[in-house]
Design an enzyme around this catalytic site. Structure first.
Site, short mmCIF file in Angstrom:
data_model
loop_
_atom_site.label_atom_id
_atom_site.label_comp_id
_atom_site.label_asym_id
_atom_site.label_seq_id
_atom_site.Cartn_x
_atom_site.Cartn_y
_atom_site.Cartn_z
N MET A 30 1.06 -1.13 0.17
CA MET A 30 0.39 0.06 0.23
C MET A 30 0.82 1.30 0.34
SD MET A 30 -3.50 -1.05 1.31
CE MET A 30 -2.96 -0.58 3.78
N HIS A 37 9.48 -3.48 3.42
CA HIS A 37 9.06 -4.25 2.26
C HIS A 37 9.66 -4.04 1.66
CE1 HIS A 37 5.38 -0.96 3.30
NE2 HIS A 37 5.01 -2.23 3.49
N GLN A 61 -10.68 -2.70 2.21
CA GLN A 61 -10.22 -3.18 3.28
C GLN A 61 -10.10 -2.61 4.14
OE1 GLN A 61 -6.11 -4.05 0.95
NE2 GLN A 61 -5.25 -3.46 3.67
N GLY A 147 4.66 -10.01 3.91
CA GLY A 147 5.73 -10.35 5.59
C GLY A 147 5.01 -10.88 6.63
N LYS A 149 5.13 -9.58 9.45
CA LYS A 149 4.93 -9.25 10.07
C LYS A 149 2.54 -9.26 10.07
CE LYS A 149 3.30 -4.60 10.64
NZ LYS A 149 2.99 -4.46 10.47
N MET A 184 8.29 -2.81 11.62
CA MET A 184 8.35 -1.95 10.93
C MET A 184 7.06 -2.31 10.38
SD MET A 184 11.99 -0.73 8.92
CE MET A 184 13.34 -0.65 9.74
N SER A 185 6.55 -0.35 10.21
CA SER A 185 5.41 -0.37 9.75
C SER A 185 4.98 0.69 9.38
CB SER A 185 3.90 -0.68 10.39
OG SER A 185 2.92 -0.36 10.66
O1 PAF Z 1 -0.47 -6.00 3.34
C1 PAF Z 1 -0.27 -4.86 2.30
O2 PAF Z 1 -0.01 -3.85 2.47
C2 PAF Z 1 -2.27 -4.76 2.04
O3 PAF Z 1 -2.90 -5.42 3.03
C3 PAF Z 1 -1.87 -5.67 0.52
C4 PAF Z 1 -1.56 -7.16 0.66
C5 PAF Z 1 -1.14 -4.83 -0.54
C6 PAF Z 1 -3.56 -5.77 -0.27
O4 PAF Z 1 -3.98 -4.32 0.11
#
Ligand code: PAF
Length: 280
Positions: A30, A37, A61, A147, A149, A184-185
Protein backbone atom coordinates in the site's frame (compact mmCIF):
# COMPACT_ATOMS: atom_id res chain seq x y z
CA UNK A 1 11.17 1.05 -14.51
CA UNK A 2 7.74 1.77 -15.90
CA UNK A 3 4.65 2.86 -13.98
CA UNK A 4 1.28 1.42 -15.02
CA UNK A 5 -1.90 3.06 -13.81
CA UNK A 6 -4.40 1.05 -15.77
CA UNK A 7 -5.10 -2.69 -15.26
CA UNK A 8 -5.79 -3.38 -18.95
CA UNK A 9 -2.49 -1.93 -20.19
CA UNK A 10 -0.60 -3.95 -17.58
CA UNK A 11 -2.46 -7.13 -18.60
CA UNK A 12 -1.16 -6.58 -22.17
CA UNK A 13 2.39 -5.96 -20.95
CA UNK A 14 2.34 -9.06 -18.76
CA UNK A 15 1.31 -11.18 -21.78
CA UNK A 16 4.44 -9.98 -23.63
CA UNK A 17 6.66 -10.67 -20.62
CA UNK A 18 5.26 -14.21 -20.27
CA UNK A 19 5.75 -14.91 -24.00
CA UNK A 20 9.45 -14.30 -23.46
CA UNK A 21 9.44 -16.96 -20.75
CA UNK A 22 10.25 -14.58 -17.89
CA UNK A 23 9.34 -15.45 -14.32
CA UNK A 24 7.31 -12.71 -12.59
CA UNK A 25 7.63 -11.79 -8.89
CA UNK A 26 4.93 -9.61 -7.33
CA UNK A 27 5.27 -7.54 -4.16
CA UNK A 28 1.84 -6.14 -3.26
CA UNK A 29 2.00 -3.02 -1.07
CA UNK A 30 0.00 0.00 0.00
CA UNK A 31 3.05 2.20 -0.49
CA UNK A 32 4.92 4.41 2.02
CA UNK A 33 7.62 1.80 1.62
CA UNK A 34 10.04 0.83 4.38
CA UNK A 35 12.78 -1.76 4.87
CA UNK A 36 10.17 -4.47 5.44
CA UNK A 37 8.81 -3.93 1.93
CA UNK A 38 12.29 -3.56 0.45
CA UNK A 39 13.33 -6.93 1.89
CA UNK A 40 10.48 -8.48 -0.11
CA UNK A 41 11.57 -6.60 -3.24
CA UNK A 42 15.16 -7.84 -2.85
CA UNK A 43 14.00 -11.42 -2.44
CA UNK A 44 11.79 -11.08 -5.54
CA UNK A 45 14.76 -9.61 -7.44
CA UNK A 46 16.84 -12.66 -6.51
CA UNK A 47 14.15 -15.23 -7.33
CA UNK A 48 12.54 -13.88 -10.49
CA UNK A 49 13.26 -12.14 -13.82
CA UNK A 50 10.64 -9.41 -13.68
CA UNK A 51 9.75 -7.69 -10.40
CA UNK A 52 6.41 -5.92 -10.18
CA UNK A 53 5.51 -3.82 -7.12
CA UNK A 54 1.89 -2.78 -6.68
CA UNK A 55 1.24 0.42 -4.77
CA UNK A 56 -2.42 0.86 -3.95
CA UNK A 57 -4.14 2.00 -0.78
CA UNK A 58 -7.08 -0.35 -1.09
CA UNK A 59 -10.30 1.28 0.14
CA UNK A 60 -12.06 -2.10 0.34
CA UNK A 61 -9.96 -3.27 3.29
CA UNK A 62 -10.61 -0.26 5.54
CA UNK A 63 -13.72 -0.18 7.72
CA UNK A 64 -15.80 2.92 8.40
CA UNK A 65 -13.93 5.13 10.87
CA UNK A 66 -10.56 3.51 10.04
CA UNK A 67 -7.54 5.36 8.65
CA UNK A 68 -8.11 5.10 4.86
CA UNK A 69 -8.03 8.88 4.34
CA UNK A 70 -5.03 9.57 6.52
CA UNK A 71 -3.05 6.43 5.56
CA UNK A 72 0.43 7.77 4.66
CA UNK A 73 1.17 8.12 0.95
CA UNK A 74 4.53 9.01 -0.68
CA UNK A 75 4.45 7.76 -4.26
CA UNK A 76 7.43 9.81 -5.50
CA UNK A 77 9.69 8.58 -2.73
CA UNK A 78 8.43 5.01 -3.22
CA UNK A 79 9.33 5.17 -6.91
CA UNK A 80 12.88 6.28 -6.09
CA UNK A 81 13.30 3.40 -3.62
CA UNK A 82 11.95 0.87 -6.13
CA UNK A 83 14.11 2.18 -8.96
CA UNK A 84 17.18 1.80 -6.73
CA UNK A 85 16.35 -1.85 -6.04
CA UNK A 86 15.93 -2.65 -9.71
CA UNK A 87 12.14 -3.02 -9.79
CA UNK A 88 10.90 -3.45 -13.38
CA UNK A 89 7.29 -2.36 -13.13
CA UNK A 90 5.16 -0.38 -10.69
CA UNK A 91 1.43 -0.90 -10.72
CA UNK A 92 -0.20 2.12 -9.08
CA UNK A 93 -3.82 2.09 -10.21
CA UNK A 94 -6.44 4.68 -9.45
CA UNK A 95 -9.23 3.50 -7.21
CA UNK A 96 -11.85 3.94 -9.92
CA UNK A 97 -9.91 1.65 -12.24
CA UNK A 98 -9.86 -1.09 -9.60
CA UNK A 99 -13.44 -0.59 -8.40
CA UNK A 100 -15.38 1.02 -11.25
CA UNK A 101 -19.05 1.94 -10.93
CA UNK A 102 -21.12 -1.23 -10.56
CA UNK A 103 -18.28 -3.26 -9.04
CA UNK A 104 -19.87 -6.23 -7.22
CA UNK A 105 -17.42 -9.15 -6.86
CA UNK A 106 -15.62 -10.03 -3.62
CA UNK A 107 -13.53 -12.96 -2.40
CA UNK A 108 -14.31 -14.21 1.06
CA UNK A 109 -12.01 -16.67 2.81
CA UNK A 110 -14.05 -18.29 5.60
CA UNK A 111 -13.31 -19.35 9.20
CA UNK A 112 -9.66 -18.22 9.50
CA UNK A 113 -10.87 -14.64 8.96
CA UNK A 114 -13.27 -14.77 11.93
CA UNK A 115 -10.57 -14.42 14.60
CA UNK A 116 -7.77 -12.00 15.59
CA UNK A 117 -7.71 -8.99 13.21
CA UNK A 118 -10.76 -10.39 11.40
CA UNK A 119 -12.79 -10.16 14.62
CA UNK A 120 -11.81 -6.57 15.36
CA UNK A 121 -11.85 -5.37 11.73
CA UNK A 122 -14.97 -6.86 10.12
CA UNK A 123 -14.69 -6.98 6.32
CA UNK A 124 -10.94 -6.26 6.38
CA UNK A 125 -9.84 -9.62 4.99
CA UNK A 126 -12.64 -9.64 2.42
CA UNK A 127 -11.09 -6.42 1.10
CA UNK A 128 -7.55 -7.80 1.25
CA UNK A 129 -8.33 -11.10 -0.47
CA UNK A 130 -10.39 -9.35 -3.14
CA UNK A 131 -7.67 -6.87 -4.09
CA UNK A 132 -4.93 -9.51 -3.97
CA UNK A 133 -7.04 -11.82 -6.18
CA UNK A 134 -7.39 -8.91 -8.62
CA UNK A 135 -3.60 -8.36 -8.61
CA UNK A 136 -3.06 -12.08 -9.22
CA UNK A 137 -5.47 -11.98 -12.17
CA UNK A 138 -3.92 -8.86 -13.69
CA UNK A 139 -0.26 -9.80 -13.12
CA UNK A 140 -0.36 -13.64 -13.03
CA UNK A 141 2.82 -13.74 -10.91
CA UNK A 142 4.83 -16.93 -10.48
CA UNK A 143 5.67 -15.92 -6.92
CA UNK A 144 4.07 -13.30 -4.64
CA UNK A 145 5.80 -12.01 -1.51
CA UNK A 146 4.22 -11.06 1.83
CA UNK A 147 5.65 -10.03 5.19
CA UNK A 148 5.16 -12.20 8.27
CA UNK A 149 4.20 -9.17 10.35
CA UNK A 150 0.73 -9.54 8.88
CA UNK A 151 0.71 -13.22 9.82
CA UNK A 152 -3.03 -13.71 9.49
CA UNK A 153 -3.05 -11.94 6.11
CA UNK A 154 -0.33 -14.27 4.82
CA UNK A 155 -2.27 -17.33 6.00
CA UNK A 156 -5.50 -16.02 4.41
CA UNK A 157 -3.76 -15.31 1.08
CA UNK A 158 -2.14 -18.76 1.07
CA UNK A 159 -5.54 -20.34 1.71
CA UNK A 160 -7.16 -18.30 -1.07
CA UNK A 161 -4.43 -19.06 -3.61
CA UNK A 162 -4.66 -22.77 -2.84
CA UNK A 163 -8.47 -22.96 -2.67
CA UNK A 164 -8.96 -21.05 -5.91
CA UNK A 165 -6.11 -22.84 -7.78
CA UNK A 166 -4.44 -19.54 -8.57
CA UNK A 167 -1.16 -21.22 -9.49
CA UNK A 168 0.95 -18.67 -7.65
CA UNK A 169 3.53 -19.54 -5.01
CA UNK A 170 3.20 -17.46 -1.84
CA UNK A 171 6.46 -16.66 -0.05
CA UNK A 172 6.27 -15.23 3.47
CA UNK A 173 9.34 -13.31 4.60
CA UNK A 174 10.60 -12.53 8.13
CA UNK A 175 9.55 -9.42 10.08
CA UNK A 176 12.00 -6.52 9.74
CA UNK A 177 12.39 -4.57 12.99
CA UNK A 178 13.62 -1.17 14.08
CA UNK A 179 16.74 -1.12 16.32
CA UNK A 180 14.61 -1.23 19.47
CA UNK A 181 12.58 -4.18 18.18
CA UNK A 182 9.43 -2.42 16.96
CA UNK A 183 8.16 -4.20 13.84
CA UNK A 184 8.40 -1.94 10.81
CA UNK A 185 5.03 -0.64 9.66
CA UNK A 186 3.85 2.30 7.60
CA UNK A 187 1.57 3.12 10.55
CA UNK A 188 4.53 3.71 12.93
CA UNK A 189 4.63 7.24 11.51
CA UNK A 190 1.38 8.01 13.41
CA UNK A 191 3.15 7.61 16.77
CA UNK A 192 4.27 10.69 18.69
CA UNK A 193 7.53 10.52 20.65
CA UNK A 194 6.03 9.19 23.85
CA UNK A 195 3.92 6.61 22.02
CA UNK A 196 6.89 5.54 19.90
CA UNK A 197 8.86 4.85 23.05
CA UNK A 198 5.95 2.98 24.66
CA UNK A 199 5.57 0.89 21.49
CA UNK A 200 8.76 -1.00 22.40
CA UNK A 201 6.67 -2.92 24.92
CA UNK A 202 5.00 -4.91 22.11
CA UNK A 203 8.12 -6.79 21.01
CA UNK A 204 9.36 -6.88 24.61
CA UNK A 205 6.16 -8.70 25.59
CA UNK A 206 6.69 -11.25 22.80
CA UNK A 207 10.30 -11.78 23.83
CA UNK A 208 9.31 -12.35 27.46
CA UNK A 209 6.67 -14.83 26.23
CA UNK A 210 9.33 -16.71 24.31
CA UNK A 211 11.58 -16.73 27.36
CA UNK A 212 8.79 -18.25 29.42
CA UNK A 213 8.17 -20.86 26.70
CA UNK A 214 11.88 -21.66 26.50
CA UNK A 215 11.97 -22.19 30.26
CA UNK A 216 9.34 -24.92 29.82
CA UNK A 217 5.99 -23.14 30.21
CA UNK A 218 3.33 -24.63 27.91
CA UNK A 219 0.16 -23.15 29.42
CA UNK A 220 -1.06 -20.49 26.98
CA UNK A 221 -3.02 -18.62 29.63
CA UNK A 222 0.10 -18.07 31.74
CA UNK A 223 2.11 -16.92 28.72
CA UNK A 224 -0.67 -14.57 27.59
CA UNK A 225 -0.92 -13.10 31.09
CA UNK A 226 2.79 -12.32 30.97
CA UNK A 227 2.34 -10.57 27.61
CA UNK A 228 -0.58 -8.55 28.99
CA UNK A 229 1.40 -7.47 32.05
CA UNK A 230 4.30 -6.17 29.93
CA UNK A 231 2.02 -4.26 27.55
CA UNK A 232 -0.27 -2.89 30.27
CA UNK A 233 2.76 -1.49 32.12
CA UNK A 234 2.68 1.37 29.58
CA UNK A 235 0.02 4.03 30.19
CA UNK A 236 -1.21 4.67 26.64
CA UNK A 237 -1.64 1.06 25.55
CA UNK A 238 -4.85 -0.87 25.07
CA UNK A 239 -4.67 -4.53 24.09
CA UNK A 240 -7.01 -5.48 21.27
CA UNK A 241 -5.98 -9.15 21.43
CA UNK A 242 -3.12 -11.33 22.66
CA UNK A 243 -3.55 -14.90 21.50
CA UNK A 244 -1.72 -18.18 21.03
CA UNK A 245 -3.06 -19.99 17.99
CA UNK A 246 -2.25 -22.72 15.46
CA UNK A 247 -0.03 -21.48 12.64
CA UNK A 248 -2.37 -22.84 9.94
CA UNK A 249 -5.91 -22.87 11.35
CA UNK A 250 -5.48 -19.90 13.75
CA UNK A 251 -7.49 -21.73 16.40
CA UNK A 252 -6.76 -21.03 20.07
CA UNK A 253 -4.27 -23.39 21.67
CA UNK A 254 -4.61 -24.10 25.40
CA UNK A 255 -1.51 -26.24 25.91
CA UNK A 256 1.29 -25.69 23.44
CA UNK A 257 2.66 -28.91 21.93
CA UNK A 258 3.70 -28.29 18.31
CA UNK A 259 4.21 -25.03 16.48
CA UNK A 260 2.24 -22.02 17.74
CA UNK A 261 1.78 -18.40 16.71
CA UNK A 262 1.66 -15.71 19.37
CA UNK A 263 -0.14 -12.74 17.86
CA UNK A 264 -0.90 -9.39 19.45
CA UNK A 265 -2.72 -6.25 18.41
CA UNK A 266 -2.29 -3.17 20.57
CA UNK A 267 -3.66 0.33 20.36
CA UNK A 268 -1.13 2.94 21.38
CA UNK A 269 -3.03 6.18 21.61
CA UNK A 270 -5.07 6.07 18.42
CA UNK A 271 -2.66 3.85 16.48
CA UNK A 272 -3.34 0.13 16.17
CA UNK A 273 -0.18 -1.98 15.76
CA UNK A 274 0.25 -5.72 15.33
CA UNK A 275 3.17 -8.08 15.90
CA UNK A 276 3.80 -11.79 16.34
CA UNK A 277 6.34 -14.54 16.86
CA UNK A 278 6.27 -18.25 16.12
CA UNK A 279 7.09 -20.74 18.87
CA UNK A 280 8.63 -23.97 17.69
O1 PAF B 1 -0.23 -5.74 3.45
C1 PAF B 1 -0.64 -4.81 2.74
O2 PAF B 1 0.01 -3.80 2.55
C2 PAF B 1 -2.02 -4.94 2.08
O3 PAF B 1 -2.92 -5.56 2.93
C3 PAF B 1 -1.98 -5.62 0.70
C4 PAF B 1 -1.53 -7.07 0.80
C5 PAF B 1 -1.05 -4.86 -0.22
C6 PAF B 1 -3.38 -5.61 0.08
O4 PAF B 1 -3.87 -4.32 -0.07
Amino acid sequence: MKVYRDPSSLIKKVREIKKQGYKIGLVPTMGFLHEGHMSLVRKARKDTDCVIVSIFVNPAQFGPGEDFKKYPRALKKDLVLCEKEGVDIIFAPESKKMYPRGYSTYVNVEKITDTLCGASRPGHFRGVSTVVAKFFNIITPDIAYFGRKDAQQAIVIKRMAEDLNMGVEIKVMPIVREKDGLAMSSRNVYLNRRERSEAQCIYKSLKSAKKLFNSGERDSKKIINKIKRVINSQPDTKIDYAAIVGTKDLRDIKKISGEALIAVAVKIGKTRLIDNIVLK
